[in-house]
Design an enzyme around this catalytic site. Structure first.
Site, PDB file in Angstrom:
ATOM      1  N   LYS A  53       0.862  -1.175  -0.097  1.00 59.03           N
ATOM      2  CA  LYS A  53      -0.089  -0.110  -0.034  1.00 59.03           C
ATOM      3  C   LYS A  53       0.956   1.447   0.173  1.00 59.03           C
ATOM      4  O   LYS A  53       0.464   2.079  -0.811  1.00 59.03           O
ATOM      5  CB  LYS A  53      -1.012   0.044   1.364  1.00 59.03           C
ATOM      6  CG  LYS A  53      -1.864  -1.105   1.132  1.00 59.03           C
ATOM      7  CD  LYS A  53      -2.906  -1.104   2.497  1.00 59.03           C
ATOM      8  CE  LYS A  53      -2.159  -0.985   3.619  1.00 59.03           C
ATOM      9  NZ  LYS A  53      -1.513  -2.303   3.943  1.00 59.03           N
ATOM     10  N   ARG A 263      21.570  12.318 -23.512  1.00 60.19           N
ATOM     11  CA  ARG A 263      21.401  13.268 -24.667  1.00 60.19           C
ATOM     12  C   ARG A 263      22.309  12.811 -25.822  1.00 60.19           C
ATOM     13  O   ARG A 263      23.088  11.869 -25.874  1.00 60.19           O
ATOM     14  CB  ARG A 263      21.913  14.493 -24.123  1.00 60.19           C
ATOM     15  CG  ARG A 263      21.053  15.330 -23.190  1.00 60.19           C
ATOM     16  CD  ARG A 263      21.848  16.602 -22.734  1.00 60.19           C
ATOM     17  NE  ARG A 263      21.760  17.473 -23.646  1.00 60.19           N
ATOM     18  CZ  ARG A 263      22.320  18.808 -23.503  1.00 60.19           C
ATOM     19  NH1 ARG A 263      22.887  18.946 -22.464  1.00 60.19           N
ATOM     20  NH2 ARG A 263      22.475  19.817 -24.448  1.00 60.19           N
ATOM     21  N   HIS A 264      21.928  13.238 -27.041  1.00 62.22           N
ATOM     22  CA  HIS A 264      22.904  13.092 -28.122  1.00 62.22           C
ATOM     23  C   HIS A 264      24.074  13.479 -28.061  1.00 62.22           C
ATOM     24  O   HIS A 264      24.244  14.124 -27.221  1.00 62.22           O
ATOM     25  CB  HIS A 264      21.958  13.698 -29.531  1.00 62.22           C
ATOM     26  CG  HIS A 264      21.722  15.229 -29.167  1.00 62.22           C
ATOM     27  ND1 HIS A 264      22.596  15.956 -29.265  1.00 62.22           N
ATOM     28  CD2 HIS A 264      20.647  15.769 -28.401  1.00 62.22           C
ATOM     29  CE1 HIS A 264      22.046  17.144 -28.520  1.00 62.22           C
ATOM     30  NE2 HIS A 264      21.240  17.215 -28.430  1.00 62.22           N
ATOM     31  N   ASN A 270      24.996  22.856 -30.540  1.00 63.34           N
ATOM     32  CA  ASN A 270      25.426  22.706 -29.374  1.00 63.34           C
ATOM     33  C   ASN A 270      26.778  23.513 -29.198  1.00 63.34           C
ATOM     34  O   ASN A 270      26.999  24.540 -28.260  1.00 63.34           O
ATOM     35  CB  ASN A 270      25.850  21.365 -28.751  1.00 63.34           C
ATOM     36  CG  ASN A 270      24.641  20.635 -28.672  1.00 63.34           C
ATOM     37  OD1 ASN A 270      24.471  19.227 -28.773  1.00 63.34           O
ATOM     38  ND2 ASN A 270      23.452  21.328 -28.053  1.00 63.34           N
ATOM     39  N   ARG A 313      20.596  14.752 -35.099  1.00 64.86           N
ATOM     40  CA  ARG A 313      21.664  14.372 -33.907  1.00 64.86           C
ATOM     41  C   ARG A 313      21.457  13.130 -33.002  1.00 64.86           C
ATOM     42  O   ARG A 313      22.408  12.548 -32.695  1.00 64.86           O
ATOM     43  CB  ARG A 313      21.751  15.755 -33.159  1.00 64.86           C
ATOM     44  CG  ARG A 313      20.719  16.096 -32.379  1.00 64.86           C
ATOM     45  CD  ARG A 313      20.880  17.792 -31.863  1.00 64.86           C
ATOM     46  NE  ARG A 313      19.798  18.133 -31.006  1.00 64.86           N
ATOM     47  CZ  ARG A 313      18.748  18.815 -31.535  1.00 64.86           C
ATOM     48  NH1 ARG A 313      18.625  18.748 -32.889  1.00 64.86           N
ATOM     49  NH2 ARG A 313      17.911  19.342 -30.775  1.00 64.86           N
ATOM     50  N   GLU A 336      13.092  17.219 -29.014  1.00 62.57           N
ATOM     51  CA  GLU A 336      13.533  18.190 -28.192  1.00 62.57           C
ATOM     52  C   GLU A 336      12.318  19.261 -28.064  1.00 62.57           C
ATOM     53  O   GLU A 336      11.578  19.396 -28.969  1.00 62.57           O
ATOM     54  CB  GLU A 336      14.731  19.041 -28.512  1.00 62.57           C
ATOM     55  CG  GLU A 336      15.148  20.162 -27.647  1.00 62.57           C
ATOM     56  CD  GLU A 336      15.393  19.645 -26.001  1.00 62.57           C
ATOM     57  OE1 GLU A 336      14.528  19.211 -25.502  1.00 62.57           O
ATOM     58  OE2 GLU A 336      16.431  19.972 -25.424  1.00 62.57           O
ATOM     59  N   LYS A 365       9.723  29.209 -15.690  1.00 59.80           N
ATOM     60  CA  LYS A 365      10.473  28.487 -16.745  1.00 59.80           C
ATOM     61  C   LYS A 365       9.416  27.120 -17.116  1.00 59.80           C
ATOM     62  O   LYS A 365       9.686  26.917 -18.146  1.00 59.80           O
ATOM     63  CB  LYS A 365      11.873  28.049 -16.556  1.00 59.80           C
ATOM     64  CG  LYS A 365      12.485  27.573 -17.521  1.00 59.80           C
ATOM     65  CD  LYS A 365      13.984  27.474 -17.489  1.00 59.80           C
ATOM     66  CE  LYS A 365      14.666  26.912 -18.597  1.00 59.80           C
ATOM     67  NZ  LYS A 365      16.018  26.179 -18.296  1.00 59.80           N
ATOM     68  N   HIS A 418      16.872  14.478 -25.703  1.00 57.15           N
ATOM     69  CA  HIS A 418      17.596  15.765 -25.534  1.00 57.15           C
ATOM     70  C   HIS A 418      17.500  16.391 -24.081  1.00 57.15           C
ATOM     71  O   HIS A 418      16.609  15.835 -23.153  1.00 57.15           O
ATOM     72  CB  HIS A 418      16.714  16.634 -26.564  1.00 57.15           C
ATOM     73  CG  HIS A 418      16.661  16.185 -27.824  1.00 57.15           C
ATOM     74  ND1 HIS A 418      17.495  16.686 -29.012  1.00 57.15           N
ATOM     75  CD2 HIS A 418      15.888  15.292 -28.486  1.00 57.15           C
ATOM     76  CE1 HIS A 418      17.213  15.992 -29.876  1.00 57.15           C
ATOM     77  NE2 HIS A 418      16.573  14.999 -29.769  1.00 57.15           N
ATOM     78  N   LEU A 422      14.872  14.939 -21.343  1.00 56.53           N
ATOM     79  CA  LEU A 422      15.359  14.210 -20.280  1.00 56.53           C
ATOM     80  C   LEU A 422      15.202  14.751 -18.890  1.00 56.53           C
ATOM     81  O   LEU A 422      14.925  13.859 -17.911  1.00 56.53           O
ATOM     82  CB  LEU A 422      16.799  13.847 -20.498  1.00 56.53           C
ATOM     83  CG  LEU A 422      17.134  12.831 -21.757  1.00 56.53           C
ATOM     84  CD1 LEU A 422      18.642  12.762 -21.917  1.00 56.53           C
ATOM     85  CD2 LEU A 422      16.391  11.686 -21.682  1.00 56.53           C
TER      86      LEU A 422
END
Ligand code: F6P
Length: 493
Positions: A53, A263-264, A270, A313, A336, A365, A418, A422
């Site tokens: 539970k 990530r790639h 980048n 990517r 992304e 944000k 990305h 993530l």
């Protein structure tokens, strides 16, 4: 003319900027939770001790919060441990305390439940939350009736989750792995004595247990989860939150598994510090893709499934894994976060061209949506099917030995995606608050291995140094970072 004022003056309806601001009015800006499903629900756990539970309560709470439905668990055991009127200093470590003929103890237990419900009520009444989970045994009709009356009086919807389990392996594993370490026993008795006492506690509860009655309690909304999800019985689902709970419960399991995230490799954008786009890998990015292939060749992960975004990517990063993995799938949902009109710009460009957008994003944000693009909240919503599949996945070999239908199951998964995506996925697994989510540090050229535990997750970070061609590993938690990094250095005297 800057682009901010151009979009405002050239449109007849609200500008993109206004639209994004208007939308935010419907949200609590500080907490990060949306309030579009605010019908207070009390989820009432039912079942004998050691039936999972607390596991279900905690996991469900984490999921609902992640999905924007503000939820808190009220664990009656924790209230009991704080009861000043407890008739025995070590009452939790004494099976007799839970016996039906121990009237004094019964009063203490009822008082603990009452206090938990008082707090739960305050939580829902003051609009702090939408769902409250009452984590207790609630094994008698009398106790359930008390909870139902309370909820009716307050105008809360009531939904029962009953965990029924007669598989001795599951019960034994729960008692040995979790219960003997409970605060009831820690420092009071040995693990062996604790196990013995806990088994007696279960017997005491079993004598009074009245499972939810499919005829006499058929007017109630409930789900019976049988033997940790091998089968279910669902009755009278009422509303959005309850149907989401059922959908979730039907997809989770208790079996061990490992999930990898990366990530790639470094992309052209980048390197130029540009947002989004669809640029290919740099030479360092290529080196990371090769290192990743080698890593999984050496790791010999069974039944590896790679789930990859559809961006170039990411596809290039996963390319070499085709020879190692059992399967590679490309999910649009893993692409992304769409930065809309800011795609391809640097943070500095955005600050210069769209100062108001920069300010809005800084302020909130998580909810901020790029004009013609997405917010973190949007990404969380589109990731829901991915999360359900991640919850369902389990070792194929394990499923065979446990005679679980393999068409319901996935292998071990590596997610190649990305930064923003993530952050959303990892926040779910590690139970991070929504206002922290957009600041979770997910560096490039780092593979994250995640092993879910009973009430938490174990994380290992493998970082690849492309110049030296070596991996280094560390265990730990996810850090937060300042993102975007400040563009101008601060002037310290
Ligand atoms: O900079 C890499 C990147 O993945 C961008 O493509 C994306 O827009 C950004 O990170 C998301 O990070 P933040 O939300 O902190 O701007």
């Amino acid at each position: 003319m800057d682009m901010d004022s151009r979009t405002t003056s050239s449109q007849s309806g609200p500008s993109m900027e206004e639209a994004s601001t208007k939308r935010k009015v419907t949200h609590t800006l500080t907490s990060g939770y949306s309030d579009h499903v605010r019908v207070p629900n009390v989820i009432v756990m039912v079942g004998l001790p050691a039936r999972g539970k607390t596991y279900i309560s905690k996991k469900l709470c984490r999921y609902l919060n992640w999905a924007g439905i503000k939820t808190r668990v009220f664990n009656v055991g924790e209230y009991r441990r704080k009861e000043e009127t407890a008739c025995d200093a070590i009452h939790g470590a004494n099976a007799y305390f839970f016996s039906a003929d121990n009237e004094e103890a019964l009063r203490v237990r009822e008082e603990s439940a009452r206090r938990a419900m008082e707090d739960l009520c305050e939580y829902l009444d003051t609009s702090k939350g939408t769902v409250a989970i009452l984590d207790a045994t609630n094994t008698t009709k009398k106790r359930r009736k008390m909870v139902i009356n309370f909820c009716q009086e307050k105008g809360f919807r009531c939904f029962f989750i009953e965990s029924l389990c007669d598989d001795p392996n599951i019960i034994n594993a729960n008692v040995t792995d979790v219960k003997v370490n409970s605060p009831d026993y820690k420092g009071v008795m040995s693990a062996e004595q604790a196990k013995d006492d806990f088994m007696k506690r279960i017997e005491n509860y079993a004598k009074q247990y009245e499972p939810l009655d499919m005829d006499k309690e058929c007017h109630l909304s409930f789900i019976k989860v049988i033997n940790a999800g091998r089968s279910f019985y669902v009755n009278r689902v009422n509303g959005h939150a309850q149907s989401r709970v059922i959908y979730y419960l039907m997809n989770i399991h208790l079996l061990p598994r490992v999930i990898y995230f990366t990530r790639h490799g470094e992309s052209g954008y980048n390197r130029m510090a540009r947002m989004g786009g669809d640029s290919p890998l740099t030479s360092d990015g290529d080196a990371y893709a090769e290192a990743l292939e080698l890593f999984f060749k050496e790791e010999r992960v069974q039944d590896l499934r790679v789930w990859c975004s559809q961006k170039i990517r990411a596809v290039q990063t996963a390319k070499g894994l085709k020879g190692v993995a059992a399967h590679v799938e490309y999910w649009k949902a893993l692409d992304e976060l769409d930065a809309g009109i800011c795609e391809g710009l640097t943070y500095e460009d955005i600050e210069n061209r769209y100062p108001k957008q920069t300010e809005d994003r800084r302020r909130d944000k998580y909810h901020y949506r790029f004009p013609a693009g997405e917010s973190y909240e949007d990404v969380v919503a589109r990731l829901e099917p991915v999360m359900m599949e991640l919850e369902r996945q389990v070792y194929l070999s394990l499923s065979l030995s446990l005679h679980i239908s393999s068409n319901l199951l996935q292998g071990n998964v590596l997610v190649v995606s990305h930064q923003a995506v993530l952050r959303c996925i990892l926040a779910y697994f590690t139970d991070r608050a929504l206002d922290e989510l957009p600041y979770i540090d997910v560096p490039l050229h780092t593979l994250i291995k995640l092993v879910p535990r009973a009430y938490s997750c174990h994380l290992i970070f493998y970082t690849y140094d492309a110049t030296r061609g070596i991996w280094s590993a560390r265990e730990g938690t996810l850090n937060l970072c300042q993102s975007p990094q400040p563009s101008t250095p601060t002037n310290t005297p």
